[in-house]
Enzyme design. Structure first.
Site, PDB file in Angstrom:
ATOM      1  N   GLY A 163      -4.820  15.190   4.959  1.00  9.81           N
ATOM      2  CA  GLY A 163      -3.713  15.611   5.810  1.00  9.81           C
ATOM      3  C   GLY A 163      -2.514  14.686   5.700  1.00  9.81           C
ATOM      4  N   VAL A 164      -1.539  14.933   6.578  1.00 11.63           N
ATOM      5  CA  VAL A 164      -0.329  14.107   6.542  1.00 11.63           C
ATOM      6  C   VAL A 164      -0.473  12.892   7.452  1.00 11.63           C
ATOM      7  CG1 VAL A 164       1.537  15.671   5.948  1.00 11.63           C
ATOM      8  CG2 VAL A 164       0.611  15.695   8.264  1.00 11.63           C
ATOM      9  N   GLY A 165       0.414  11.932   7.272  1.00 12.01           N
ATOM     10  CA  GLY A 165       0.521  10.831   8.216  1.00 12.01           C
ATOM     11  C   GLY A 165      -0.082   9.544   7.708  1.00 12.01           C
ATOM     12  N   ASN A 166       0.056   8.529   8.541  1.00  8.51           N
ATOM     13  CA  ASN A 166      -0.345   7.179   8.156  1.00  8.51           C
ATOM     14  C   ASN A 166      -1.849   7.058   7.949  1.00  8.51           C
ATOM     15  OD1 ASN A 166       2.275   6.226   8.401  1.00  8.51           O
ATOM     16  ND2 ASN A 166       2.038   6.031  10.625  1.00  8.51           N
ATOM     17  N   ILE A 167      -2.628   7.725   8.802  1.00 11.96           N
ATOM     18  CA  ILE A 167      -4.085   7.571   8.712  1.00 11.96           C
ATOM     19  C   ILE A 167      -4.574   8.154   7.391  1.00 11.96           C
ATOM     20  CG2 ILE A 167      -6.313   8.179   9.765  1.00 11.96           C
ATOM     21  CD1 ILE A 167      -4.950   8.084  12.483  1.00 11.96           C
ATOM     22  N   GLU A 170      -2.625  19.987   0.193  1.00 14.28           N
ATOM     23  CA  GLU A 170      -1.311  20.589   0.428  1.00 14.28           C
ATOM     24  C   GLU A 170      -0.202  19.562   0.221  1.00 14.28           C
ATOM     25  OE1 GLU A 170      -1.454  22.145   4.399  1.00 14.28           O
ATOM     26  OE2 GLU A 170      -2.561  20.434   5.129  1.00 14.28           O
ATOM     27  N   LYS A 182      -2.639   5.341  23.238  1.00  8.88           N
ATOM     28  CA  LYS A 182      -1.839   4.750  24.316  1.00  8.88           C
ATOM     29  C   LYS A 182      -2.515   3.504  24.906  1.00  8.88           C
ATOM     30  CE  LYS A 182       0.937   8.195  23.653  1.00  8.88           C
ATOM     31  NZ  LYS A 182       1.993   8.033  22.657  1.00  8.88           N
TER      32      LYS A 182
END
Ligand code: 0RQ
EC number: 2.8.3.-
Length: 498
Positions: A257-261, A283, A397
């Site tokens: 997937g996308v993102g930093n992780i 993708e 959080k």
């Protein structure tokens, strides 16, 4: 036939109030950048005169700020699908300023063809080459471009001079036939090319706008300790699966997937010497994939977009000869095709907002109400993969929120599709386990130690049945968060059991 060249302002004038407009691109990659900004200005001018001006916005996935940001701020959107990541757009859709339809990305092109959304009036696509014969070569993403270009009455091509025309040859353009005449997609190995290296468009419909705009991709956050541990856990898990012969020794194609992780997980796989060279069928191709191709960890990448930072994009252009026979960009209905995910045996790696102890995943709605981005392609792959993996930090959080909860507040991927959950604490293997065993596994392996006693208490409240879900207390974590600011203050004794 000679192509018609016009200005961005003239192009924007071709779009009418209430039109459905399809845009190229997938994430910020491959999106038009000047005409949508002119459409936004036009909308503002019309609104100032008291006239209505809103359009339907159809894209491959999320977009750059020039589409979602500019059009949202101009209040120029009447309808939006299928996915977004823009702060202004997110806030506006959560205020219900327009209707947002969250859809599996593989399905959009066919649902447009089926007529589910009405007519697409205008297509606006970024290209690195356009010929008088109507050969339009996309830039760094494909998305829904073939379908919108075929169906729209007007095709506005942003010819971006910043993108080298020698990118031609990297795309594999193939549009699915529609039922009942659909045949199998002839991709049997991820390297197979089955279509054209350009999108065929009736040249009479084309208007060209010349631009010189850089990509809109930011960099990735440096890998922090939690993200690094998630990456290591995934890499070690894959090694143990190869050793147990549940994953073939030559490995299987990865979707991430996308993102930093996701980016950090790939990097961790690259630095683990026990993971063999592998292929990517995904993708979004992010920075880590390009780096790992250069280092030799990844032998081939098939994707829908090159979602990389500008720095990596320029390296890629400079080294195009190296990448050309190792990377292919496909339309989203092919890159995300559920049948291909099943056939190719893809390992799907996606990130969750929250996971419940029974293995259901919320990818989209914070507290069940506020849309984050959308389901994107995560469902296309998860449901149909060889092995589906969800990644999540144990808390969000600063520990006030447990990402492992008794019950998810919104369900995108259910217990039947989710096989593995990974946090910085470990790997929960849900394969072949009933609800109570899954719950024990997720609590012990993935939940933050501060939340484990509470989650055990929930599981052991004495509710009968195959799945011990307590209808009075299942949202006690979220209820307590709302009232006290932290899920850690949850007191189950306040809730009736049942
Ligand atoms: O918010 O930045 O304000 O602190 O959510 O969370 O941990 O930084 O992770 O950027 O990878 O996003 C699921 C949203 C994760 C994304 C999601 C808060 C957290 C932070 C982001 P802050 P992280 P990521 C391929 C596949 C669906 C689509 C998909 C996504 C922010 O991966 O959109 O998979 N996935 N597509 O603090 C409240 C919780 C929270 C929470 C995290 N439980 N409650 N806030 N956050 N957990 C891509 C495509 O389809 C194109």
């Amino acid at each position: 036939m000679a192509l018609q060249f016009i200005s961005a302002k003239e192009a924007a004038a071709l779009v009418k109030n209430d039109d459905n407009v399809g845009f190229s691109g997938f994430t910020h990659a491959g999106c038009p950048k000047v005409v949508p900004v002119e459409i936004a200005k036009r909308a503002e001018a019309e609104h100032a005169k008291g006239n209505p001006f809103k359009i339907g916005v159809f894209t491959g996935a999320s977009t750059g700020d020039s589409i979602d940001g500019a059009l949202t701020r101009a209040k120029a959107i009447k309808f939006r699908t299928p996915y977004q990541t823009n702060k202004d757009t997110r806030e506006a859709l959560n205020r219900n300023e327009f209707d947002f339809f969250d859809l599996h990305l593989s399905q959009l092109a066919q649902e447009i063809r089926y007529g589910f959304f009405g007519k697409i009036n205008v297509a606006i696509v970024e290209a690195c080459e356009v010929t008088e014969k109507g050969e339009v070569v996309p830039t760094t993403a494909v998305g829904i471009t073939p379908t919108i270009c075929r169906l729209a009455d007007i095709v506005i091509v942003e010819l971006n001079k910043k993108v080298p025309a020698k990118l031609r040859g990297i795309h594999d353009i193939y549009e699915l036939q529609d039922p009942p005449k659909r045949r199998e997609i002839p991709i049997y190995e991820i390297q197979n090319r089955i279509g054209l290296d350009y999108v065929k468009v009736d040249p009479k419909k084309i208007f060209v706008v010349e631009t010189e705009k850089d990509g809109e991709g930011g960099g990735f956050a440096p890998v922090d300790e939690v993200t690094a541990r998630i990456g290591e856990n995934v890499a070690n898990f894959f090694v143990s699966e190869i050793n147990a012969k549940r994953i073939p020794a030559h490995f299987l194609p990865i979707q991430s997937g996308v993102g930093n992780i996701a980016n950090a997980v790939l990097a961790a796989m690259g630095s683990n010497p026990d993971i063999p060279r592998f292929e990517v069928y995904t993708e979004v191709i992010q920075d880590a994939v390009i780096d790992m191709m250069q280092k030799g960890n990844i032998s081939f990448a098939s994707g829908c977009s090159l979602t990389v930072s500008n720095e990596v994009l320029h390296q890629f252009y400079n080294d195009l000869d190296f990448f050309k026979n190792k990377l292919v960009l496909r339309p989203s209905e092919i890159s995300n095709n559920p049948g291909l995910a099943r056939r190719l045996g893809i390992i799907a790696l996606n990130t969750a907002i929250e996971v419940d102890i029974f293995g259901n995943v919320n990818s989209t709605h914070v507290n069940g109400t506020k849309m984050m981005n959308g389901i994107g392609g995560s469902g296309d792959f998860t449901r149909n993969s060889y092995l589906s993996v969800f990644l999540t930090p144990s808390t969000a959080k600063k520990g006030a929120i447990s990402c492992i909860v008794p019950k998810v507040t919104h369900e995108d991927h259910n217990e039947h599709s989710v096989k593995i959950v990974v946090s910085e604490y470990g790997v929960a293997d849900l394969r072949g386990k009933g609800p109570r065993k899954r719950a024990e596994e997720i609590i012990e392996k993935c939940a933050h130690p501060d939340y484990r006693p509470l989650l055990h208490e929930y599981l052991n409240r004495g509710v009968n049945g195959h799945l011990p879900q307590d209808i009075y207390a299942c949202f006690a974590f979220h209820h307590t968060l709302r009232e006290t600011g932290s899920m850690l203050n949850t007191d189950f004794s306040k809730y009736q059991i049942g």
